[in-house]
Design an enzyme around this catalytic site. Structure first.
Site, PDB file in Angstrom:
ATOM      1  N   LYS A   1     -17.888  13.050  -6.800  1.00  0.00           N
ATOM      2  CA  LYS A   1     -18.592  13.538  -5.667  1.00  0.00           C
ATOM      3  C   LYS A   1     -19.887  13.030  -5.799  1.00  0.00           C
ATOM      4  O   LYS A   1     -20.281  11.810  -5.997  1.00  0.00           O
ATOM      5  CB  LYS A   1     -18.197  14.879  -5.313  1.00  0.00           C
ATOM      6  CG  LYS A   1     -17.004  15.546  -5.386  1.00  0.00           C
ATOM      7  CD  LYS A   1     -15.972  14.855  -4.553  1.00  0.00           C
ATOM      8  CE  LYS A   1     -14.480  15.283  -4.933  1.00  0.00           C
ATOM      9  NZ  LYS A   1     -13.961  16.609  -4.975  1.00  0.00           N
TER      10      LYS A   1
ATOM     11  N   ARG B   1     -10.873  10.376 -28.483  1.00  0.00           N
ATOM     12  CA  ARG B   1     -10.519  11.460 -27.556  1.00  0.00           C
ATOM     13  C   ARG B   1     -11.545  12.761 -28.030  1.00  0.00           C
ATOM     14  O   ARG B   1     -11.644  13.687 -27.266  1.00  0.00           O
ATOM     15  CB  ARG B   1      -8.897  12.131 -27.707  1.00  0.00           C
ATOM     16  CG  ARG B   1      -8.624  13.193 -27.121  1.00  0.00           C
ATOM     17  CD  ARG B   1      -7.138  13.327 -26.606  1.00  0.00           C
ATOM     18  NE  ARG B   1      -6.143  12.764 -27.568  1.00  0.00           N
ATOM     19  CZ  ARG B   1      -5.879  13.370 -28.732  1.00  0.00           C
ATOM     20  NH1 ARG B   1      -6.468  14.608 -29.074  1.00  0.00           N
ATOM     21  NH2 ARG B   1      -5.259  12.719 -29.729  1.00  0.00           N
TER      22      ARG B   1
HETATM   23  C1  LIG Z   1     -13.028  17.542  -5.374  1.00  0.00           C
HETATM   24  C2  LIG Z   1     -13.466  18.783  -5.779  1.00  0.00           C
HETATM   25  C3  LIG Z   1     -12.755  19.212  -7.085  1.00  0.00           C
HETATM   26  C4  LIG Z   1     -11.570  18.346  -7.762  1.00  0.00           C
HETATM   27  O1  LIG Z   1     -12.422  17.484  -8.529  1.00  0.00           O
HETATM   28  P1  LIG Z   1     -11.677  16.104  -8.797  1.00  0.00           P
HETATM   29  O2  LIG Z   1     -12.693  14.993  -9.374  1.00  0.00           O
HETATM   30  O3  LIG Z   1     -11.069  15.491  -7.617  1.00  0.00           O
HETATM   31  O4  LIG Z   1     -10.707  16.269  -9.665  1.00  0.00           O
HETATM   32  C5  LIG Z   1     -13.177  20.471  -7.279  1.00  0.00           C
HETATM   33  N1  LIG Z   1     -13.844  21.255  -6.800  1.00  0.00           N
HETATM   34  C6  LIG Z   1     -14.595  20.931  -5.686  1.00  0.00           C
HETATM   35  C7  LIG Z   1     -15.535  21.764  -4.627  1.00  0.00           C
HETATM   36  C8  LIG Z   1     -14.278  19.664  -5.024  1.00  0.00           C
HETATM   37  O5  LIG Z   1     -14.606  19.159  -3.916  1.00  0.00           O
END
Ligand SMILES: *Cc1c(COP(=O)(O)O)cnc(C)c1O
Length: 399
Positions: A209, A59
């Site tokens: 993403k 952690r």
């Molecule tokens: C998806 C997203 C998040 C959150 O990210 P996770 O990996 O789903 O926790 C935060 N900010 C933006 C702009 C996003 O598109």
């Protein structure tokens, strides 16, 4: 000897990577371990007191995680990075480090739905005062500043309607008032903009993403100065526990190596798709910073090195029209998330922005039938034909 000044792709491939010190394996292994063996108690004491660098417990850090962090720091021109279990873990850990009871937070009025929910429902529970403003106009940010303002938080381009904020201007306002600027740069990635170079104190990403890029992990990243990152890691991330798993860190490392070539393709394809949509009689409005019709096209040209792969659009016939497009695409997947190599389409009101009420959404132009499209790296021709066929169905439904 000439200076080897590594460009983006070279940094994405080489920064942080090292062969296995034991076997010489070219690609560093995934250190799938919970804990680390100490030579003796004296070493355990030195590590716990920070006198010796080293790993002690999963952690608190792991070599695979370190490789990812060094790569991301290099790509964002930051001193240090921190990898987390999700984009939301990056955001919650950062905001909980910077804010305490009685502080004031200025946040963009259009941000990722769960970030919006976190700020509206959870941070306020801890006595943090919040003002949501339209961050596309610096005057709104300036007007919202109070003596207790500690953080300005924004997304640029923002999810889902692709409004931009002037990072340099926002950083100036923050620093004049003793606050910090935190930028969620998920939509842009370090390939298209580096908020730290423009004065932001921290940049956060959902690595789920574009950074991972292949739709097979959930992760997050925070990048900033050595001191700031140390303050977030120790003790906040250690205590909150939202750390990344070594296996997921490895997949993000691998994804990052092709970030440059993927982003180039996302940008080229998205430009063609946005132009196609804007010219289509069944489409009322397209939100894409690469179109001259985008109200901040000039800022996008100045602040970004490309316009990205994300767009939203309003279809004729409102909800019925938008729904028909989303239900009739065949190659493109109807799924939330974005930044994947394959194209994803989604209904923002029920998917990424379900935490906002209809009134909250409509005030910021997230309309009931709005479609968000993450343009993948498939040939644009195929994406366009898929949309063209789906839009032909709209004509049958709304006339
Ligand atoms: C998806 C997203 C998040 C959150 O990210 P996770 O990996 O789903 O926790 C935060 N900010 C933006 C702009 C996003 O598109």
């Amino acid at each position: 000897m000439k200076k080897l000044d590594l460009k983006f792709n070279a940094r994405a491939i080489h920064a942080g990577s090292r062969p296995c010190p034991v076997t010489g394996a070219h690609i560093g292994p995934i250190y799938r371990t919970s804990t680390f063996v100490m030579d003796n108690v004296e070493q355990a004491i030195r590590i716990s007191q920070g006198e010796e660098e080293g790993y002690s417990y999963g952690r608190f850090g792991n070599p695979t995680e370190t490789e990812l962090e060094e790569k991301m720091a290099a790509l964002e021109n930051g001193e240090r990075a921190l990898a987390t279990a999700s984009g939301m873990a990056a955001i919650t850990t950062t905001l909980m480090t910077f804010l305490k009871n009685g502080d004031h937070l200025i946040a963009g009025d259009i941000i990722y739905g769960c970030t919006y929910g976190l700020i509206r429902d959870v941070l306020t529970k801890f006595g943090i005062e919040v003002t949501f403003v339209d961050t596309s106009d610096l005057k709104n940010i300036e007007k919202a500043v109070q003596p207790n303002t500690k953080v300005i938080y924004l997304e640029t381009p923002c999810n889902p309607v692709l409004k931009l904020a002037d990072i340099q201007g926002a950083a100036q306002i923050a620093h004049n008032s003793g606050a910090s600027l935190i930028v969620d740069s998920t939509f842009a990635t370090p390939y298209l903009q580096n908020p730290l170079d423009l004065g932001a104190d921290l940049v956060v990403h959902s690595a789920t993403k574009y950074l991972g890029g292949h739709g097979d992990i959930v992760g997050g990243i925070i990048v900033g100065s050595k001191e700031t990152i140390a303050g977030i890691r120790d003790p906040h991330l250690q205590f909150f526990g939202g750390i990344i798993s070594p296996g997921d860190a490895f997949l993000i490392i691998r994804g990052l190596k092709t970030l440059g070539i993927r982003m180039k393709s996302h940008c080229e394809n998205a430009q063609k798709v946005a132009e196609f949509l804007e010219a289509h009689p069944m489409v009322e409005k397209v939100y894409y910073p690469g179109l001259p019709s985008h109200p901040q096209h000039e800022l996008a040209r100045r602040q970004m090195r490309g316009f990205g792969g994300m767009m939203s659009f309003d279809v004729r016939g409102g909800f019925a029209g938008g729904k028909t497009v989303m239900n009739n695409v065949r190659m493109i997947s109807l799924a939330t998330s974005l930044g994947c190599i394959d194209s994803l389409i989604q209904h923002s009101p029920s998917m990424s922005h379900f935490t906002m009420s209809k009134e909250e959404r409509e005030k910021v132009s997230i309309m009931e039938g709005q479609v968000r499209l993450s343009v993948g790296i498939e040939e644009a021709e195929n994406t366009i034909t898929d949309l063209e066929n789906a839009l032909a169905e709209v004509k049958k439904v709304v006339g």
